[in-house]
Write a protein that holds these residues in place. Structure first.
Motif, PDB file in Angstrom:
ATOM      1  N   TYR A  28      27.817  28.798  26.026  1.00  0.00           N
ATOM      2  CA  TYR A  28      27.051  29.422  27.097  1.00  0.00           C
ATOM      3  C   TYR A  28      27.418  28.847  28.462  1.00  0.00           C
ATOM      4  O   TYR A  28      27.391  29.562  29.461  1.00  0.00           O
ATOM      5  CB  TYR A  28      25.548  29.305  26.829  1.00  0.00           C
ATOM      6  N   LYS A  32      29.929  31.124  32.715  1.00  0.00           N
ATOM      7  CA  LYS A  32      29.881  31.153  34.171  1.00  0.00           C
ATOM      8  C   LYS A  32      31.271  31.014  34.802  1.00  0.00           C
ATOM      9  O   LYS A  32      31.462  31.370  35.952  1.00  0.00           O
ATOM     10  CB  LYS A  32      28.983  30.002  34.626  1.00  0.00           C
ATOM     11  N   TYR A  33      32.236  30.504  34.042  1.00  0.00           N
ATOM     12  CA  TYR A  33      33.522  30.121  34.621  1.00  0.00           C
ATOM     13  C   TYR A  33      34.738  30.884  34.105  1.00  0.00           C
ATOM     14  O   TYR A  33      35.829  30.681  34.616  1.00  0.00           O
ATOM     15  CB  TYR A  33      33.766  28.629  34.386  1.00  0.00           C
ATOM     16  N   ASP A  90      35.294  39.225  39.483  1.00  0.00           N
ATOM     17  CA  ASP A  90      34.604  38.525  38.404  1.00  0.00           C
ATOM     18  C   ASP A  90      35.560  38.036  37.319  1.00  0.00           C
ATOM     19  O   ASP A  90      35.153  37.335  36.417  1.00  0.00           O
ATOM     20  CB  ASP A  90      33.571  39.441  37.745  1.00  0.00           C
TER      21      ASP A  90
END
Length: 136
Positions: A28, A32-33, A90
Motif C-alpha cells: 500500500y 503513492k509512488y 500520474d
C-alpha cells in the motif's frame, strides 16, 4: 474437542504473521509512488521470488523449465503492461516506490513459503485452516 488437531503452536506463525503485515504495508505504501503498469509487472513477477524463497526456506528444487516459464510469464506481462502505459502525469515512478514493491514481493513470498513450511513441519491434517488464519 474442536481444536484437538491443532498441534502447531501459535509462536510458529510469528514470522509469517510479521511478514504478512509488512507485505501489506509495503504494497500500500508503494501505491503513492509507482504507476499502475509497474505495479502490475511487479505483482506478476512474484512467482520468481516465491520460487527463490522456497529454495532458501525449504530447500525446494525447481526444474530449470519452471524458472524459464516464470521468466517468460514475467516478460510477457511486462511487455503488455508497458505497451499499455499511459502518458499521463500520474504515470511517474519514483525509486522509493520500487523499493516498497521489492519489500512487498520479498515479504509476500516469505509468507506463503513459511505457511507451507508450517504445514510440512506439523502435517497438513494437524494444522486447521482457521488456526492458520488466526496465526497469520
Amino acid at each position: 474437542s474442536i481444536f484437538s488437531n491443532n498441534t502447531a503452536p501459535l509462536w510458529a506463525f510469528t514470522p509469517c504473521a510479521l511478514s504478512n503485515t509488512m507485505s501489506s504495508w509495503s504494497q500500500y505504501a508503494s501505491l503513492k509512488y509507482v504507476s499502475f503498469p509497474v505495479q502490475t509487472v511487479f505483482k506478476s513477477s512474484k512467482i520468481i521470488p516465491v520460487m527463490v524463497m522456497g529454495k532458501f526456506l525449504k530447500g525446494t528444487s525447481y526444474p530449470l523449465s519452471q524458472y524459464s516459464e516464470a521468466l517468460l510469464i514475467t516478460v510477457g506481462v511486462a511487455i503488455f503492461s508497458m505497451a499499455s502505459k499511459s502518458s499521463s502525469k500520474d504515470a511517474d515512478t519514483e525509486l522509493i516506490g520500487l523499493f516498497f514493491l521489492i519489500m512487498y514481493i520479498c515479504f509476500d513470498s516469505f509468507t506463503s513459503q513459511w505457511q507451507d513450511k508450517i504445514y510440512t513441519q506439523y502435517g497438513r491434517p494437524n494444522v486447521d485452516p482457521y488456526q492458520m488464519m488466526l496465526g497469520v
